[in-house]
Design an enzyme around this catalytic site. Structure first.
Site, PDB file in Angstrom:
ATOM      1  N   GLU A   1       0.734  -1.255  -0.273  1.00  0.00           N
ATOM      2  CA  GLU A   1      -0.063  -0.172   0.002  1.00  0.00           C
ATOM      3  C   GLU A   1       0.773   1.294  -0.211  1.00  0.00           C
ATOM      4  O   GLU A   1       0.834   2.186   0.851  1.00  0.00           O
ATOM      5  CB  GLU A   1      -0.884   0.106   1.206  1.00  0.00           C
ATOM      6  CG  GLU A   1      -1.909  -1.127   1.082  1.00  0.00           C
ATOM      7  CD  GLU A   1      -2.919  -0.964   2.066  1.00  0.00           C
ATOM      8  OE1 GLU A   1      -3.092  -0.211   2.940  1.00  0.00           O
ATOM      9  OE2 GLU A   1      -3.983  -1.763   2.249  1.00  0.00           O
TER      10      GLU A   1
ATOM     11  N   GLU B   1      -3.997  -9.016   0.424  1.00  0.00           N
ATOM     12  CA  GLU B   1      -4.728  -8.664   1.796  1.00  0.00           C
ATOM     13  C   GLU B   1      -6.313  -8.559   1.406  1.00  0.00           C
ATOM     14  O   GLU B   1      -6.860  -7.990   0.716  1.00  0.00           O
ATOM     15  CB  GLU B   1      -4.087  -7.107   2.051  1.00  0.00           C
ATOM     16  CG  GLU B   1      -4.183  -7.230   3.721  1.00  0.00           C
ATOM     17  CD  GLU B   1      -3.420  -5.968   4.076  1.00  0.00           C
ATOM     18  OE1 GLU B   1      -2.055  -5.681   3.694  1.00  0.00           O
ATOM     19  OE2 GLU B   1      -3.976  -5.066   4.806  1.00  0.00           O
TER      20      GLU B   1
END
Ligand code: GAL
Length: 877
Positions: free
Chosen positions: A483, A565
């Site tokens: 991220e 994720e």
């Protein structure tokens, strides 16, 4: 030449570290490379330690940097850093001076996390993000070691190997600055040779943990193992072996081995390098039986102060392949490499490895040894619950074992390199690993995180990470980041390209991924990366009914996709909040049907609630099934961890994301994943509990998780109906049940056959403590652990679901110690070492260790007012 003709075996044992344990238990330390010519001794015991909240020495990374940066040189393709000619700073600091009296400092053994035993700070202005423990400050560690004159006189190289130190570690030997390594999750080696002397030496290590340096609880101090390695000046370099198996079939596997020979001496040396391959005994971690293959001798001429790599290859017939459990078997081999000169062995070096193939199929996912293996993975942080971040072999093994019991076959090391032993456990138990290195690149997520180091250190950190880990068969992919704030812009694309190219230079056998939560199919990052890694966006964030799997698949039909994720479902074990949403997934909040209990800072364990960017398991499963080309998922998270207590950062100290709570107790979600991931394991799970004195006559939904396909619910013996699972149903739900005390039971079927049953009954008052241990025999080595659970039970022996009795643990007799206690409650303010802990929804845990060198029975007792005490006996052997 005299230096090299000495019989190396004579030198073994010459290193006498008078004040350290020479042989550590296998349960905690697995020597990787030791034998003739080389000696590796644990430095874990007997340190002195002091933490300083304010800087006590005037040093900082900026001051020390010119002496630390040269450690990166071995891992840089371009710029090299010269060590300044003047002696490094710090020699005037009293703590590095051999004569400093450290008797008043705390005596500690490593691995050590100074913060985990501290008090939680629940002040109003403190967020729970990093876990409320005192991890910031400067830590100094000191240890005296005695080095035999013959080691020094024979010109041996003396190295300090650090598996990880939190953070900005810098070392001095005998008052002289040696060097350091800032990134706390990587392993590194420092050359002590120029500073070591015969007799007593004093090693001093400084670590520096700034506030705002992590998004989660990092731990603090020398939290992994340290070893002292002595070797002939001509030896296999640090992480200097690389094994690949270019062709693999049932009949034959080819094995290629590259050995980097390092010559720390001044003279050019010509040496022979040979390797033999053995099967690895998974328990002892030693070679077993006769060699199954041999790599013929290569000659290496290595000039002084340089390195030279030799390549060899061989074949193994009828290889025993490594493959993920339970369908395949994680067989391992070990290559034993010998460097010799004119018949004298200078060094031997061990490289455990496995033989297997990995394919990344854009339409099927992962194939190991030609067989499709769906990725049933979890992300996990590095902390070990109440033990903090100090690595402990048994605690890590227990975490992985419980995940495996759920059917979890893959692990993501979010978001940093793990302890080396952790990978050994994954190899041995047969899990697939996504080994991840960074959470930030160029831009900060918090003020003092790795972005400060990224420009100068990212290449060195990445190369040393790959070189350390690339022989592990468990690793099926490298992740270069998570991220990243720059994921959708050109900086992100260029950085990804640079990092991925480095990985490919170091290891061409595995594909590279990155966790993208925002970068869409049209971004440069998605185009660049080998494997599309999606965080949440694949299945659709929050209330979105579908996500971006299809868009990525059509844009990149030749790339594999997986969810790096998924889920981030939140819940507190054993807490049920009413009313329950009728949706498959809901955004957590404090309103009716939103699952949150803001007054008590708990989230409902109906397992349907997640933050706005996330989703329930049911929604993730549906999107994975609707897009079957997706390789699988890594759930956020397998275990709860310290810090990040979303959605109650202001009032809690540990996470709600885990499928398993911080103490190791299973949340209801465990059985939902087990239903999907172990479809052949007959089971059925029913929730909630059935003891609700204040809910008589109220709607109390009953949900059932089963690996069967049909179930019937009975309330006090009367059928509430039989239900069959639809194609995209992952639970069976009876949402209109009215609570009456008694018993709820469920019977499950699969393919029309009876499959499993389960029930809950309304329990009576708490009457006793039921005490059990996960292992009743442990090593008496001061490291091995037994995890002792206490259930508060009624007269019939059933757990009282909301019991919160205050339990006091003690060692009634024997050579044991209570290390920490826990209960899985993210709001619990009681410090981890406390011997007294409230049960949380009926359960509590104590972690027991036997004293080093002890044998005999340890009786662990649990007491609480008004109920009968309980005990369990553990044998130390
Ligand atoms: C993700 C992040 C994880 C964790 C998680 C919580 O966005 O990558 O590190 O913060 O959110 O849901």
């Amino acid at each position: 030449m005299a230096l090299f003709t000495k019989c190396a075996t004579v030198l073994v044992g010459l290193l006498t570290l008078s004040d350290i344990t020479m042989s550590e238990s296998l349960a905690t330390m697995r020597p990787r490379a030791e034998a003739a010519g080389r000696e590796r001794v644990s430095l874990n015991d007997r340190w002195r330690f002091q933490r300083f909240v304010d800087n006590p020495d005037g040093l900082s990374y900026d001051i020390l940097k010119p002496w630390i940066l040269p450690a990166a040189n071995d891992y840089l393709s371009g710029t090299r850093y010269d060590r300044p000619s003047e002696p490094g700073p710090g020699s005037n600091v009293t703590f590095v001076q051999p004569g400093f009296d450290d008797a008043a400092w705390e005596a500690v053994n490593l691995p050590h996390d100074w913060a985990a035993s501290g008090e939680f700070d629940f002040s109003e202005d403190v967020s729970g993000g990093t876990g409320r423990l005192p991890f910031t400050g400067i830590g100094w560690y000191r240890k005296s070691l005695s080095i035999d004159a013959r080691v020094v006189d024979s010109g041996k190289s003396i190295f300090l190997d650090v598996d990880g130190a939190m953070a900005y570690a810098t070392a001095w030997l005998n008052g002289q600055l040696v060097g350091g390594w800032p990134y706390p999750y990587n392993s590194f080696r420092l050359d002590l040779t120029p500073y070591a002397k015969a007799g007593d030496n004093v090693l001093a290590i400084r670590v520096d943990n700034a506030p705002e340096s992590a998004r989660w609880y990092p731990g603090a101090g020398l939290y992994r193992s340290l070893n002292l390695v002595t070797a002939d000046p001509v030896h296999v370099g640090y992480h200097g072996s690389y094994i690949t198996t270019p062709t693999v079939s049932a009949e034959q596997a080819s094995v290629s081995l590259r050995i980097e020979v390092e010559n720390k001496g001044n003279l050019t040396q010509t040496v022979q390098v040979t390797s033999e391959i053995f099967e690895l005994d998974s328990k002892s971690r030693k070679a077993s039986g006769d060699a199954v293959a041999k790599i013929a001798a290569s000659t290496a001429t290595v000039s002084g102060g340089s390195k030279y790599s030799v390549n060899g290859s061989t074949t193994i017939t009828n290889p025993k392949l490594w493959g993920p459990a339970p369908k395949q078997t994680p067989n391992e081999y070990i290559a034993m490499t010998t460097i010799s000169s004119n018949g004298t062995v200078l060094d031997t070096y061990e490289t455990p490895f496995g033989i297997r193939t990995v394919e990344y199929d854009p339409n099927q996912g992962i194939l190991i040894n030609g067989e499709h293996v769906p990725v049933y993975g979890s992300c996990n942080h590095h902390d070990l619950g109440s033990l903090g971040s100090a690595f402990n072999y048994r605690a890590a093994e227990r975490q992985i074992e419980i995940l495996q019991e759920m059917g979890n076959n893959a692990l993501r090391t979010s978001h940093n390199p793990p302890a080396p032993e952790w990978l050994e456990i994954a190899d041995r138990l047969g899990l697939m690993v996504m080994d991840e290195i960074f959470d930030t690149w160029n831009y900060a997520k918090v003020e003092n995180d790795f972005h400060l180091l990224f420009p100068e250190w990212s290449e060195a950190d990445l190369r040393t990470f790959i070189r350390r880990d690339r022989n592990h068969p468990s690793i099926i992919s490298w992740s270069i980041g998570n991220e990243l704030p720059e994921q959708s812009n050109s900086t992100g694309t260029a950085t990804a390209k640079r990092l991925q190219d480095i990985v490919h230079e170091e290891d061409l056998t595995r594909h590279v991924t990155v966790g993208m939560n925002n970068a869409g199919p049209n971004t440069g990052l998605a185009a660049e990366i080998d494997i599309i890694g999606l965080n949440y966006q694949g299945e659709g964030k929050g209330s979105a009914s579908s996500g971006s799997f299809a868009a990525f698949h059509s844009k990149f039909p030749n790339k594999m996709i997986w969810s790096t994720e998924s889920a981030s479902t939140v819940s507190s074990r054993g807490v049920y909040v009413f009313p329950v949403t009728s949706n498959k997934s809901a955004i957590v909040g404090g309103g009716p049907g939103e699952g949150g209990d803001p007054i008590n800072s708990h989230v409902s364990a109906y397992e349907l609630y997640a933050p706005s960017w996330a989703a329930s398991p049911d929604k993730v499963f549906e999107q994975q099934d609707r897009n079957p080309y997706v390789a699988g998922e890594f759930v956020w998270t397998g275990w709860d961890y310290i810090g990040e207590p979303t959605p109650y950062d202001n009032s809690s100290r540990s996470s709600y994301f885990g499928i398993i709570d911080l103490a190791g107790f299973k949340k209801d979600r465990f059985y939902l994943y087990q239903s999907r991931w172990r479809p052949d394991f007959p089971h059925v799970h029913i929730l909630p509990h059935w003891t609700w004195p204040d809910r008589e006559g109220q709607v109390t939904p009953v949900h059932v998780f089963t690996s069967g396909d049909e179930a019937e619910l009975f309330i006090n013996g009367k059928s509430a109906g039989r239900q069959k699972r639809g194609q995209y149903d992952y639970r069976l739900r009876w949402d209109n049940v009215t609570y009456t005390p008694g018993e709820i039971s469920v019977k499950a079927w699969k393919n029309g056959e009876e499959w499993a049953t389960s029930s809950h009954r309304t329990v009576g008052a708490a009457a006793a403590l039921n005490v059990t241990a996960d292992r009743t025999t442990i090593h008496g080595d001061g490291k091995d652990l037994s995890f002792v659970s206490v259930a508060v039970v009624d007269e019939k022996g059933d757990t009282v679901p909301q019991a919160d009795n205050e339990i006091t643990f003690s060692i009634a007799s024997g050579p044991g110690e209570i290390v920490t206690t826990d209960n899985g409650d993210p709001t619990d303010p009681t410090a981890f070492p406390s011997k007294t802990r409230k049960a949380f929804n009926g359960l509590a845990l104590a972690i027991i260790r036997a004293e080093a060198g002890s044998t005999g029975e340890i009786v662990v007792e649990a007491k609480a007012d008004g109920v009968s005490a309980g005990k369990v006996t553990i044998t130390a052997s």
